[in-house]
Design a protein around this motif. Structure first.
Motif, PDB file in Angstrom:
ATOM      1  N   VAL A  15       6.752  51.396  45.902  1.00 20.44           N
ATOM      2  CA  VAL A  15       6.319  52.531  46.417  1.00 20.44           C
ATOM      3  C   VAL A  15       6.015  51.864  48.086  1.00 20.44           C
ATOM      4  N   LEU A  16       5.464  50.718  48.410  1.00 18.19           N
ATOM      5  CA  LEU A  16       5.306  50.282  49.486  1.00 18.19           C
ATOM      6  C   LEU A  16       6.691  49.813  50.233  1.00 18.19           C
ATOM      7  N   VAL A  59      10.855  54.196  55.171  1.00 18.69           N
ATOM      8  CA  VAL A  59      10.809  55.566  55.509  1.00 18.69           C
ATOM      9  C   VAL A  59      10.282  55.355  57.068  1.00 18.69           C
ATOM     10  N   SER A  60       9.268  54.499  57.241  1.00 17.86           N
ATOM     11  CA  SER A  60       8.681  54.181  58.370  1.00 17.86           C
ATOM     12  C   SER A  60       9.601  53.710  59.601  1.00 17.86           C
ATOM     13  N   ALA A  67       2.145  51.480  59.490  1.00 22.65           N
ATOM     14  CA  ALA A  67       2.608  51.575  58.080  1.00 22.65           C
ATOM     15  C   ALA A  67       3.519  50.679  57.702  1.00 22.65           C
ATOM     16  N   ALA A 123       3.373  55.057  62.438  1.00 21.83           N
ATOM     17  CA  ALA A 123       4.369  54.448  61.547  1.00 21.83           C
ATOM     18  C   ALA A 123       4.730  52.959  61.751  1.00 21.83           C
ATOM     19  N   SER A 149       3.024  47.613  55.068  1.00 24.65           N
ATOM     20  CA  SER A 149       3.303  47.913  53.649  1.00 24.65           C
ATOM     21  C   SER A 149       4.538  46.860  53.265  1.00 24.65           C
ATOM     22  N   ILE A 184       7.616  53.036  51.519  1.00 20.01           N
ATOM     23  CA  ILE A 184       6.918  53.506  52.820  1.00 20.01           C
ATOM     24  C   ILE A 184       7.545  52.666  53.811  1.00 20.01           C
ATOM     25  N   TRP A 185       7.844  51.381  53.678  1.00 23.34           N
ATOM     26  CA  TRP A 185       8.572  50.382  54.847  1.00 23.34           C
ATOM     27  C   TRP A 185       9.638  51.109  55.277  1.00 23.34           C
TER      28      TRP A 185
END
Length: 238
Positions: free
Chosen positions: A110-111, A117-118, A147, A144, A151, A114-115
């Motif tokens: 999940v992290l 998508v950021s 994040a 962002a 992440s 996030i990385w």
């Protein structure tokens, strides 16, 4: 009856032989994704490094100016392209992690998402150009960035053991890069606390450009270690 049993045994033997040749499905798929992931992450990183030495972006101060400063000039296409390439490579890398580990580290995955998508958000929303003034897009870009910087190293810390359960060298190399990244990020936290206690603005307390580069490059180095380790080793069967 003996003939039927003999054929059954032969079919079973052939199937077992085929499975032995193919190996476990998960690890083989991981081995297929990992090289491409590493190639993309490395290629994007090389483009980012070249921005430091090739004019006109070589004029950007790497100590005081952030990486996103490259997106405010004519080299925006190169900066954005490098982030997108790294983003695709990162997605493949964490897909390989999910397939390799016997028990996929879901929090790390999940992290990792996030990385990934950021990085795309950083491309869509450009850094604030303070010569013009603050903007909503610039604010989104800033969040962002935070994040992304947090992440990835945390994802590496959580993914290292499931990916390398019996390879401590690779495990600690990936974790070491992640810890270095978080320690550099910690200097920003110190600057924020110092500002709250009456000190100078945190972005002047630390050499922001240098700190950001060390945070980013240490984390990406850890990701490359993770990918390279998956390419060079096989998950034990059983």
């Amino acid at each position: 009856m003996a003939l039927v049993d003999g054929r059954t045994d032969r079919v079973g033997s052939d199937l077992a032989h085929g499975e032995a040749l193919r190996g476990p499905v998960g690890p083989r798929r991981a081995e297929g994704l990992a090289p491409l992931a590493g190639l993309l992450v490395a290629a994007g990183s090389v483009v980012m490094l070249l921005l430091h030495v090739i004019p006109p972006t070589s004029a950007v101060d790497p100590v005081r100016r952030t990486l996103s400063e490259y997106a405010l000039g004519d080299a925006k296409w190169a900066f954005d392209g490098s982030l997108l390439v790294i983003s695709v490579g990162s997605a493949l890398a964490f897909a390989a992690v999910a397939r390799r580990a016997s028990r996929p580290p879901m929090t790390a995955i999940v992290l990792g998402a996030i990385w990934t998508v950021s990085l795309v958000v950083l491309v869509i929303f450009t850094k604030t150009n303070w010569a013009v003034g603050p903007s909503t897009g610039g604010t989104i870009h800033r969040y962002a960035s935070v994040a992304a910087f947090l992440s990835l190293p945390v994802a590496l810390l959580l993914a290292a053991r499931p990916v390398f359960p019996d390879r401590p060298g690779w495990r600690w190399a990936a974790r070491g890069c992640a810890v270095v990244s978080l320690l550099w990020f910690g200097s920003i936290v110190v600057g924020v606390v110092n500002m709250a206690m009456g000190g100078p603005p945190w972005w002047r307390f630390v050499p922001l450009g240098l700190v950001e580069r060390m945070v980013a490059f240490s984390a990406v180095a850890g990701l490359l270690v993770l990918v390279l380790g998956m390419v060079r080793t096989r998950r034990p069967i059983g």
